[in-house]
Design a protein around this motif. Structure first.
Motif, PDB file in Angstrom:
ATOM      1  N   GLN A 278       0.835  -1.208   0.000  1.00 30.26           N
ATOM      2  CA  GLN A 278       0.000   0.000   0.000  1.00 30.26           C
ATOM      3  C   GLN A 278       0.868   1.256   0.000  1.00 30.26           C
ATOM      4  N   LEU A 279       1.898   1.271   0.849  1.00 32.18           N
ATOM      5  CA  LEU A 279       2.794   2.430   0.900  1.00 32.18           C
ATOM      6  C   LEU A 279       3.551   2.596  -0.417  1.00 32.18           C
ATOM      7  N   ARG A 280       3.936   1.482  -0.998  1.00 29.57           N
ATOM      8  CA  ARG A 280       4.653   1.533  -2.278  1.00 29.57           C
ATOM      9  C   ARG A 280       3.770   2.145  -3.365  1.00 29.57           C
ATOM     10  N   GLN A 281       2.507   1.733  -3.406  1.00 27.25           N
ATOM     11  CA  GLN A 281       1.601   2.241  -4.425  1.00 27.25           C
ATOM     12  C   GLN A 281       1.294   3.718  -4.201  1.00 27.25           C
ATOM     13  N   GLU A 282       1.133   4.116  -2.931  1.00 29.17           N
ATOM     14  CA  GLU A 282       0.862   5.532  -2.640  1.00 29.17           C
ATOM     15  C   GLU A 282       2.039   6.402  -3.068  1.00 29.17           C
ATOM     16  N   GLY A 283       3.240   5.947  -2.804  1.00 34.15           N
ATOM     17  CA  GLY A 283       4.416   6.705  -3.217  1.00 34.15           C
ATOM     18  C   GLY A 283       4.544   6.778  -4.730  1.00 34.15           C
ATOM     19  N   TRP A 284       4.179   5.687  -5.378  1.00 30.30           N
ATOM     20  CA  TRP A 284       4.229   5.645  -6.844  1.00 30.30           C
ATOM     21  C   TRP A 284       3.263   6.662  -7.447  1.00 30.30           C
ATOM     22  N   VAL A 285       2.063   6.700  -6.919  1.00 33.12           N
ATOM     23  CA  VAL A 285       1.060   7.631  -7.432  1.00 33.12           C
ATOM     24  C   VAL A 285       1.434   9.065  -7.096  1.00 33.12           C
ATOM     25  N   ASN A 286       1.928   9.300  -5.896  1.00 35.15           N
ATOM     26  CA  ASN A 286       2.313  10.661  -5.483  1.00 35.15           C
ATOM     27  C   ASN A 286       3.449  11.220  -6.327  1.00 35.15           C
ATOM     28  N   ASP A 287       4.220  10.350  -6.959  1.00 29.76           N
ATOM     29  CA  ASP A 287       5.287  10.801  -7.847  1.00 29.76           C
ATOM     30  C   ASP A 287       4.780  11.086  -9.257  1.00 29.76           C
ATOM     31  N   GLY A 288       3.467  10.968  -9.469  1.00 24.18           N
ATOM     32  CA  GLY A 288       2.881  11.285 -10.766  1.00 24.18           C
ATOM     33  C   GLY A 288       2.794  10.118 -11.715  1.00 24.18           C
ATOM     34  N   ASN A 289       2.997   8.896 -11.218  1.00 24.03           N
ATOM     35  CA  ASN A 289       2.937   7.713 -12.077  1.00 24.03           C
ATOM     36  C   ASN A 289       1.521   7.146 -12.097  1.00 24.03           C
ATOM     37  N   THR A 290       1.278   6.280 -13.051  1.00 25.42           N
ATOM     38  CA  THR A 290      -0.015   5.614 -13.167  1.00 25.42           C
ATOM     39  C   THR A 290       0.192   4.107 -13.190  1.00 25.42           C
ATOM     40  N   GLY A 291      -0.857   3.383 -12.980  1.00 23.40           N
ATOM     41  CA  GLY A 291      -0.769   1.927 -12.982  1.00 23.40           C
ATOM     42  C   GLY A 291      -0.161   1.409 -11.695  1.00 23.40           C
ATOM     43  N   TYR A 292       0.264   0.131 -11.719  1.00 20.59           N
ATOM     44  CA  TYR A 292       0.858  -0.487 -10.547  1.00 20.59           C
ATOM     45  C   TYR A 292       2.349  -0.155 -10.464  1.00 20.59           C
ATOM     46  N   ALA A 293       2.828   0.009  -9.244  1.00 21.08           N
ATOM     47  CA  ALA A 293       4.241   0.308  -9.008  1.00 21.08           C
ATOM     48  C   ALA A 293       5.092  -0.941  -9.239  1.00 21.08           C
ATOM     49  N   ASP A 294       6.337  -0.705  -9.631  1.00 20.58           N
ATOM     50  CA  ASP A 294       7.279  -1.820  -9.757  1.00 20.58           C
ATOM     51  C   ASP A 294       7.601  -2.372  -8.370  1.00 20.58           C
ATOM     52  N   ILE A 295       7.824  -3.671  -8.299  1.00 18.43           N
ATOM     53  CA  ILE A 295       8.146  -4.327  -7.029  1.00 18.43           C
ATOM     54  C   ILE A 295       9.514  -4.991  -7.169  1.00 18.43           C
ATOM     55  N   PRO A 296      10.399  -4.826  -6.189  1.00 22.58           N
ATOM     56  CA  PRO A 296      11.744  -5.427  -6.268  1.00 22.58           C
ATOM     57  C   PRO A 296      11.683  -6.950  -6.349  1.00 22.58           C
ATOM     58  N   GLY A 297      12.730  -7.529  -6.925  1.00 14.35           N
ATOM     59  CA  GLY A 297      12.855  -8.983  -6.984  1.00 14.35           C
ATOM     60  C   GLY A 297      12.031  -9.643  -8.061  1.00 14.35           C
ATOM     61  N   GLY A 298      11.457  -8.855  -8.968  1.00 14.89           N
ATOM     62  CA  GLY A 298      10.660  -9.442 -10.031  1.00 14.89           C
ATOM     63  C   GLY A 298       9.311  -9.964  -9.579  1.00 14.89           C
ATOM     64  N   PHE A 299       8.825  -9.520  -8.443  1.00 16.30           N
ATOM     65  CA  PHE A 299       7.524  -9.964  -7.933  1.00 16.30           C
ATOM     66  C   PHE A 299       6.391  -9.198  -8.619  1.00 16.30           C
ATOM     67  N   THR A 300       5.256  -9.864  -8.710  1.00 14.11           N
ATOM     68  CA  THR A 300       4.009  -9.182  -9.060  1.00 14.11           C
ATOM     69  C   THR A 300       3.227  -8.958  -7.773  1.00 14.11           C
ATOM     70  N   TYR A 301       2.144  -8.156  -7.858  1.00 15.35           N
ATOM     71  CA  TYR A 301       1.333  -7.912  -6.665  1.00 15.35           C
ATOM     72  C   TYR A 301       0.742  -9.221  -6.144  1.00 15.35           C
ATOM     73  N   GLU A 302       0.365 -10.086  -7.060  1.00 15.56           N
ATOM     74  CA  GLU A 302      -0.253 -11.338  -6.644  1.00 15.56           C
ATOM     75  C   GLU A 302       0.755 -12.260  -5.952  1.00 15.56           C
ATOM     76  N   SER A 303       1.964 -12.377  -6.519  1.00 14.79           N
ATOM     77  CA  SER A 303       2.961 -13.273  -5.917  1.00 14.79           C
ATOM     78  C   SER A 303       3.510 -12.697  -4.608  1.00 14.79           C
ATOM     79  N   ALA A 304       3.640 -11.382  -4.552  1.00 16.80           N
ATOM     80  CA  ALA A 304       4.146 -10.766  -3.326  1.00 16.80           C
ATOM     81  C   ALA A 304       3.162 -10.921  -2.182  1.00 16.80           C
ATOM     82  N   ALA A 305       1.866 -10.830  -2.486  1.00 17.55           N
ATOM     83  CA  ALA A 305       0.848 -10.899  -1.436  1.00 17.55           C
ATOM     84  C   ALA A 305       0.779 -12.269  -0.773  1.00 17.55           C
ATOM     85  N   LYS A 306       1.389 -13.291  -1.399  1.00 17.32           N
ATOM     86  CA  LYS A 306       1.331 -14.639  -0.827  1.00 17.32           C
ATOM     87  C   LYS A 306       2.288 -14.812   0.356  1.00 17.32           C
ATOM     88  N   ASN A 307       3.313 -13.963   0.446  1.00 17.29           N
ATOM     89  CA  ASN A 307       4.321 -14.116   1.507  1.00 17.29           C
ATOM     90  C   ASN A 307       4.215 -12.972   2.510  1.00 17.29           C
TER      91      ASN A 307
END
Length: 543
Positions: A278-307
């Protein structure tokens, strides 16, 4: 009836107003009768009430809600309690006198002893029984809160790590701020950087091998008078350690044991995977970006949410502490002996971290003649430190910084996760152990040719060895090469020789005047060697 009620209420209000008006705020200062200096930590309280406070560093205090006519009680550790009438005063100067027992106490001052009332410098004494009231990793950590003007700061909390001690603050900008440590008249090496740098994010404590159960007392020299005795070595203060010696009587054996547990004082607050995303996405949007933020380690939102890995819980534990001491003391008019054997094992709050100590001591005093005394001081300490990476070197340092909550320890195929910080991989695939041996031996001879004239000769040696072994498996160094792996050894040897001869003459004039004349000479030599050994190579570094 109504009129009676009004009169009664008016009288009550007048009484309350009168009481409130009579109360006031007073201030004052608590000082020492000997030198007029302020006494910090003195208890100041209104007699018969719970209204009280503690004096500040300079001895000042402030009390509110004080009524005229009340009395004030002031007391401090080592001082007699004093009660004064407040009267109409708004400022009180309270002078405390040290207790007779405290003033008659004998303290070590460097090359000899004096009664505390005769000491002109600033000296604090801590007895050995006070040091052992708590389970501490080393004796200097047990000094915390027991000596005024001595600040003890525990390092990173790892077993075997050192404490930072400052006597009356920092006395240098660029040079070291550590005090000089003297054990039974032997200045010892205590610099944490003398043998090595801060490899693995911590420094091995060179004082951890000294057994607190061997200590009879500790005197702290805090003012410029310390440099008059030990020269520039005492510029940051001096800590004098006196070990136990034999006492008159039949052989007496004493056994003591202590058990305890160690854990962290407070667990840091970490965000969960959902909060981090959530914090990552808020920071991404506040920087003027659109869509989903990039996640380190090659994770997607779905795969990251599992751990949702709790790295702190995986790396920490409740450590077990146990200590055993067996001592013997005996003495006759001519011969006194003290012997001690001690073992302790201190597990840290980080898994695999522990400090194990084995120590032995033998102190002998022999009166060869009525005016000739020979004393032997000897001690051997062995410390084994099972070290773990910390701070910038990974391990618990990564758990508090780079290891994100959606990272895992293992991949689905059972291999280690390597697309980001993995503190468990660092800890499980590296091993480190440091073994320290310290021998301190001293022989002294005291001769009294005539009354009040003492000639003392002392010779001592401190021999220290240390072996720091590091092993890193092929999985940590190079997964592509199953035959790789890396082993290093950092050996150290240090020899500290010291000798001095002093002539001391005491002269009493009446009952009020005493003179102590001291002359002497001292020499010290310190030699050290460092090497680095690597598998398949010759030593590559010599200092």
């Amino acid at each position: 009836m109504k009129r009676l009620f009004v009169i009664t209420a008016t009288m009550l209000l007048l009484m309350v107003a009168s009481t409130t008006f009579a109360q006031k705020t007073i201030s004052g200062k608590v000082t020492d009768s000997k030198d007029g200096q302020g006494i910090s930590g003195a208890s100041v309280q209104i007699v018969g009430t719970s209204n009280g406070t503690v004096s500040a560093q300079d001895g000042s205090f402030t009390l509110s809600n004080v009524a005229a006519g009340q009395s004030l009680s002031a007391s401090g550790v080592g001082y007699e309690t004093k009660i004064v009438d407040i009267g109409d005063s708004s400022f009180l100067q309270i002078v405390l006198t040290a207790t007779t027992q405290e003033m008659n106490e004998v303290v070590v001052i460097g090359y000899g002893t004096q009664r505390k009332r005769e000491v002109t410098g600033a000296i604090s004494k801590v007895s050995g029984d006070k040091l052992n009231t708590i389970v501490a990793p080393s004796f200097e950590a047990a000094l915390q809160g027991k000596a005024p003007g001595v600040q003890v700061m525990q390092g990173n909390g790892l077993a075997g790590s050192g404490s930072v001690i400052r006597i009356r603050g920092v006395g240098s900008v660029t040079a070291g701020g550590d005090p000089l440590y003297v054990v039974d008249g032997i200045p010892i090496g205590s610099d944490q950087f003398l043998r090595q740098d801060n490899r693995s994010g911590m420094n091995q404590n060179p004082l951890a091998s000294i057994n607190p159960a061997d200590i009879e007392s500790i005197e702290v020299l805090k003012d410029a008078g310390a440099t008059g005795i030990y020269g520039s070595r005492g510029a940051n203060g001096v800590i004098l350690i006196t070990t136990k010696r034999g006492k008159s009587g039949k052989p007496a054996f004493n056994y003591s044991t202590r058990l305890g547990a160690s854990t962290y004082t407070r667990k840091p607050s970490f965000v969960s995977t959902a909060e981090w995303l959530q914090l990552r996405q808020e920071g991404w949007v506040n920087d003027g970006n659109t869509g989903y933020a990039d996640i380190p380690g090659g994770f997607t939102y779905e795969s990251a949410a599992k751990n949702n890995t709790d790295w702190w819980d995986l790396l920490t534990q409740t450590g077990f502490i146990n200590e055993h001491n067996l001592s013997m003391s005996q003495g006759t008019k001519k011969f006194k002996t003290f012997a001690n054997l001690s073992y302790s094992n201190n597990e840290g709050y980080i898994k695999s971290n522990a400090y194990e100590r084995l120590s032995a001591r033998l102190n002998i005093d022999y009166n060869i003649l009525s005016n000739l005394k020979l004393s032997l001081t000897s001690g051997w300490n062995r410390g084994v430190n099972k070290r773990v990476p910390a701070a910038w070197d990974g391990g618990i340092g990564d758990a508090m910084s780079g290891a994100l909550p959606f990272f895992s320890v293992y991949n689905e195929d059972g291999s280690y996760f390597t697309n980001g910080a993995n503190p468990m991989r660092r800890m499980l695939e590296t091993k480190r152990r440091e073994i320290d041996n310290r021998f301190i031996g001293g022989l002294s001879l005291e001769y009294q040719p005539i009354k009040n004239l003492f000639i003392r000769a002392n010779g001592s040696v401190e021999y220290t060895t240390a072996i720091d072994d590091v092993y890193e498996s092929n999985i940590w160094i190079n997964q592509a090469n199953p035959d790789s792996g890396y082993a290093k050894r950092f050996p150290y040897w240090g020899t500290n020789k010291n000798g001095n001869v002093t002539v001391n003459y005491l002269k009493n004039i009446g009952s009020d005047h005493k003179f102590n004349f001291l002359a002497g000479v001292e020499a010290q030599e310190y030699i050290r060697e460092n090497y680095l050994f690597e598998i398949g190579s010759l030593p590559v570094r010599l200092t």
